[in-house]
Design an enzyme around this catalytic site. Structure first.
Site, mmCIF file in Angstrom:
data_model
loop_
_atom_site.group_PDB
_atom_site.id
_atom_site.type_symbol
_atom_site.label_atom_id
_atom_site.label_comp_id
_atom_site.label_asym_id
_atom_site.label_seq_id
_atom_site.Cartn_x
_atom_site.Cartn_y
_atom_site.Cartn_z
ATOM 1 N N ASP A 1 10.639 20.474 -13.747
ATOM 2 C CA ASP A 1 10.965 18.836 -13.510
ATOM 3 C C ASP A 1 9.679 18.235 -12.674
ATOM 4 O O ASP A 1 9.346 19.057 -11.940
ATOM 5 C CB ASP A 1 12.203 19.125 -12.443
ATOM 6 N N GLU B 1 13.388 10.875 -17.707
ATOM 7 C CA GLU B 1 14.771 10.358 -17.459
ATOM 8 C C GLU B 1 14.605 8.849 -16.941
ATOM 9 O O GLU B 1 13.865 8.579 -16.164
ATOM 10 C CB GLU B 1 15.277 11.244 -15.983
ATOM 11 N N HIS C 1 23.105 17.800 -13.902
ATOM 12 C CA HIS C 1 23.607 17.860 -12.434
ATOM 13 C C HIS C 1 23.923 16.554 -11.791
ATOM 14 O O HIS C 1 24.210 16.862 -10.570
ATOM 15 C CB HIS C 1 22.259 18.582 -11.933
ATOM 16 N N ASP C 2 23.838 15.607 -12.258
ATOM 17 C CA ASP C 2 24.428 14.258 -11.638
ATOM 18 C C ASP C 2 25.529 13.772 -12.021
ATOM 19 O O ASP C 2 25.946 12.553 -11.705
ATOM 20 C CB ASP C 2 23.251 13.305 -11.832
ATOM 21 N N ASP D 1 11.433 12.892 -13.788
ATOM 22 C CA ASP D 1 12.614 12.195 -12.833
ATOM 23 C C ASP D 1 12.342 10.796 -12.791
ATOM 24 O O ASP D 1 11.175 10.139 -12.378
ATOM 25 C CB ASP D 1 12.634 12.952 -11.445
HETATM 26 O O1 ISL Z 1 21.766 7.243 -8.521
HETATM 27 C C1 ISL Z 1 22.152 6.875 -9.509
HETATM 28 C C2 ISL Z 1 22.889 5.882 -9.705
HETATM 29 O O2 ISL Z 1 24.113 6.345 -8.955
HETATM 30 C C3 ISL Z 1 21.352 7.190 -11.051
HETATM 31 O O3 ISL Z 1 21.316 6.280 -11.774
HETATM 32 C C4 ISL Z 1 19.993 7.934 -10.636
HETATM 33 O O4 ISL Z 1 19.168 6.923 -10.496
HETATM 34 C C5 ISL Z 1 19.380 8.759 -11.628
HETATM 35 O O5 ISL Z 1 20.670 9.894 -11.629
HETATM 36 C C6 ISL Z 1 18.307 9.514 -11.019
HETATM 37 O O6 ISL Z 1 18.479 11.026 -10.896
HETATM 38 C C7 ISL Z 1 17.467 11.679 -10.732
HETATM 39 O O7 ISL Z 1 16.543 11.218 -9.413
HETATM 40 C C8 ISL Z 1 17.552 11.119 -8.272
HETATM 41 C C9 ISL Z 1 17.903 12.806 -8.050
HETATM 42 O O8 ISL Z 1 18.708 12.488 -6.989
HETATM 43 C C10 ISL Z 1 18.945 13.313 -9.212
HETATM 44 O O9 ISL Z 1 19.397 14.495 -8.836
HETATM 45 C C11 ISL Z 1 17.823 13.225 -10.107
HETATM 46 O O10 ISL Z 1 18.437 13.720 -11.477
HETATM 47 C C12 ISL Z 1 16.309 11.217 -7.060
HETATM 48 O O11 ISL Z 1 15.171 12.035 -7.357
#
Ligand code: ISL
Length: 609
Positions: free
Chosen positions: A182, A338, A409-410, A280
């Site tokens: 990542d 991403e 994971h989100d 990311d």
């Molecule tokens: O958080 C969001 C909106 O609520 C998402 O669109 C977010 O922009 C996206 O999921 C970004 O995620 C990534 O970056 C974040 C981290 O917390 C996440 O786990 C990662 O996947 C910040 O680094």
């Protein structure tokens, strides 16, 4: 080359523009309106100035100004190739995402680690996956579980050492698998040495690595994704920009020294032998010069103020090309960005092979159905996914590949979003696996998908550890009762996907987090991944839709030697099956009733040419 657009332009011209297409699609999705609307000839022929009168209440003048600026800043038109595809390992691979904290704990401290991952490599190889993506394993104070990096070149102590990492990489390669890391370079932890130096000394060269501003008032109205303002206040009149938590400070990519530093760091990992990166929020790295205020109506619509100033920033393409040319291309490394917020046409502008930016992206528009948001308890309709992904695959052509994923994971677990009838989860998990392994794209399995894992019955905020959920809860209880706020958190919390995988016992008192792994689902994944590997038509073959009735979806994948026919029931009711004369059944090995598809049933048929 796109034509300059104005308020006198017509909806259909705007929809033909890549950025216009994606923004209109997003607005429709966000407001739950049908996408058929823009294809309606009456609407299509209307001028923007007339539309703006009709939508005056939701979209004010500021919105249209932002909209036209964004459109007119993109001069390129996506190219959709129908030539035969070039071959590459990553087009053939099935990826598997590991969230190291909860994957496998080897030393009993309750936290997953690198040795734990190593101990499961045989399992992963047996499952058939070709490449692993590791969520961050770098040194971090863990404000956002490792997405706040303190040192890019050190391994998080809880996870192990650099020696463990080297062993992991070697063991992965020994098994003919690949490993991607990542890359979190939109921001660093506020505990990163660069930020600490920048804070201490106004003359430090690191000041310009970040967005640090001296001003009496808050520098602009941008909001953070994790609630509240995007600015943190330091001593004196100093403010620092953080799009995510207060401990995740945005890096200033307009500074060439910062870009050089990041690119050297990437090269050191690639020299070590890693095979690529998941990047990311990589579409956020270029911000509008001067960091102007965000438009309030755009903020209202999207939920985040300021987003138009960075989600498709002025130098995005340029910076991606720089990383590609100076790091990825020389190492033949794979890259998947991403890219929250980018729609399908914009995605094509960063992934088209001829553009030399990224190999692929994760966009998220398929994860909620129109008019719904993640923090909402509603039922997801797979018919929407079917229509969405078909359009996406078609627009990607043969020079760009879409990613196929249900979880990460989100997000809460997709099977729970579709139905809470747990008796259906086995069949549903298998259906999702069939679609993922047979549609045209790159499958990314998230840990636990192959076990049929579902959402977790968290009991209250005391069970929640995610920084996003905590911030959101605090914001919500200003406006509603604790009970109502909890309902919202429970629907959307990222913690659903972050509990330990059920290989081990969980600590006492936390039994609610333990789920049963469904062996039948694992077996199905194993078989389907093998089928994908054995039938190249599923990788490079053309895709044709046979029917897309409500709840019933049937399509083929075909090359010079074979045709595979995939028939699926997207619902919980029975559906009449098609006849497949001349085909043999490839999956599952037996079926109950040839004429009827049971709820969520999926079948693969096969015929040699
Ligand atoms: O958080 C969001 C909106 O609520 C998402 O669109 C977010 O922009 C996206 O999921 C970004 O995620 C990534 O970056 C974040 C981290 O917390 C996440 O786990 C990662 O996947 C910040 O680094």
């Amino acid at each position: 080359m796109n034509r300059q657009l104005t308020m006198d332009s017509r909806v259909k011209e705007v929809f033909a523009h890549p950025v216009g297409h994606d923004i209109l699609a997003k607005v429709l999705l966000q407001t739950g309106m049908s996408s058929a609307l823009v294809n309606n000839p009456v609407v299509g022929n209307m001028k923007l100035k007339h539309i703006s009168k009709l939508t005056g209440k939701i979209l004010d003048a500021g919105f249209w100004d932002v909209f036209l600026k964004l459109l007119n800043s993109e001069h390129d038109v996506p190219y959709t190739s129908h030539e035969p595809e070039t071959h590459a390992w990553w087009k053939e691979a099935v990826f598997y995402q590991i969230y190291p904290r909860s994957f496998c704990d080897s030393d009993g401290d309750g936290i997953g680690d690198l040795q734990g991952i190593i101990s499961k490599l045989d399992y992963l190889q047996d499952l058939g996956v070709d490449a692993l993506w590791l969520s961050p394993v770098y040194d971090s104070p863990n404000d956002d579980n490792g997405y706040d990096i303190r040192d890019y070149e050190k391994i998080q102590a809880e996870f192990g050492t650099m020696e463990d990492f080297d062993t992991l990489l070697e063991e992965v390669h020994k098994r003919d698998m690949k490993l991607i890391m990542d890359l979190v370079v939109n921001h660093t932890s506020d505990e990163h040495r660069w930020f600490q130096e920048a804070l201490k000394d106004p003359d430090s060269p690191y000041r310009d690595y970040y967005f640090l501003r001296e001003s009496r008032d808050i520098p602009n109205n941008w909001t953070s994704f994790f609630s509240g303002s995007a600015w943190n206040h330091y001593e004196g009149d100093l403010w620092g920009l953080h799009l995510f938590s207060k401990k995740q400070m945005d890096l200033n990519w307009d500074n060439p020294a910062l870009r050089e530093e990041i690119i050297s760091m990437i090269n050191r990992w690639l020299d070590k032998g890693v095979d690529g990166f998941r990047m990311d929020v990589i579409n956020y790295i270029s911000k509008t010069e001067g960091l102007p205020d965000g438009d309030p109506s755009v903020g209202e619509l999207m939920g985040y103020t300021g987003i138009e100033n960075y989600y498709y920033g002025p130098h995005l393409h340029e910076y991606l090309r720089e990383i590609q040319a100076k790091a990825f291309t020389p190492h033949q490394a794979f890259s998947v960005g991403e890219t929250p917020g980018l729609g399908m046409r914009m995605a094509q502008l960063v992934t088209g092979e001829e553009r030399r930016e990224l190999n692929a992206v994760f966009s998220f528009d398929h994860l909620e159905t129109p008019g719904h948001v993640r923090f909402e308890d509603y039922k997801y309709d797979l018919n929407f996914y079917r229509d969405f992904i078909l359009e996406y695959i078609e627009s990607a052509g043969n020079n760009s590949r879409v990613t196929l994923f249900w979880n990460n994971h989100d997000n809460p677990r997709m099977i729970s979003k579709i139905t809470d009838n747990t008796a259906m989860h086995k069949h549903l998990s298998i259906l999702l696996a069939v679609l993922q392994m047979t549609l045209k794209g790159i499958p990314f399995v998230y840990q636990g998908d192959e076990m049929g894992l579902k959402n977790v019955p968290f009991r209250g905020m005391q069970d929640i550890s995610d920084v996003e959920s905590k911030g959101k809860y605090e914001e919500l209880i200003q406006k509603m009762s604790e009970e109502e706020a909890w309902k919202i958190i429970l629907a959307g919390t990222r913690d659903h996907a972050r509990v330990p995988l059920p290989w081990n016992r969980v600590p006492e008192g936390e039994e609610y987090r333990l789920q049963m792994a469904d062996e039948d689902v694992t077996e199905a994944y194993r078989t389907l991944i093998r089928i994908r590997r054995e039938h190249k038509a599923l990788i490079y073959g053309d895709m044709h839709v046979i029917n897309r009735f409500r709840d019933h979806f049937c399509f083929t994948r075909e090359d010079d030697t074979e045709i595979l026919k995939i028939e699926t029931n997207l619902s919980e009711r029975e559906v009449t099956a098609q006849s497949h004369k001349g085909y043999v059944l490839l999956y599952p090995s037996v079926i109950q009733n040839e004429k009827i598809l049971a709820p969520y049933e999926a079948r693969i048929w096969y015929r040699k040419k």
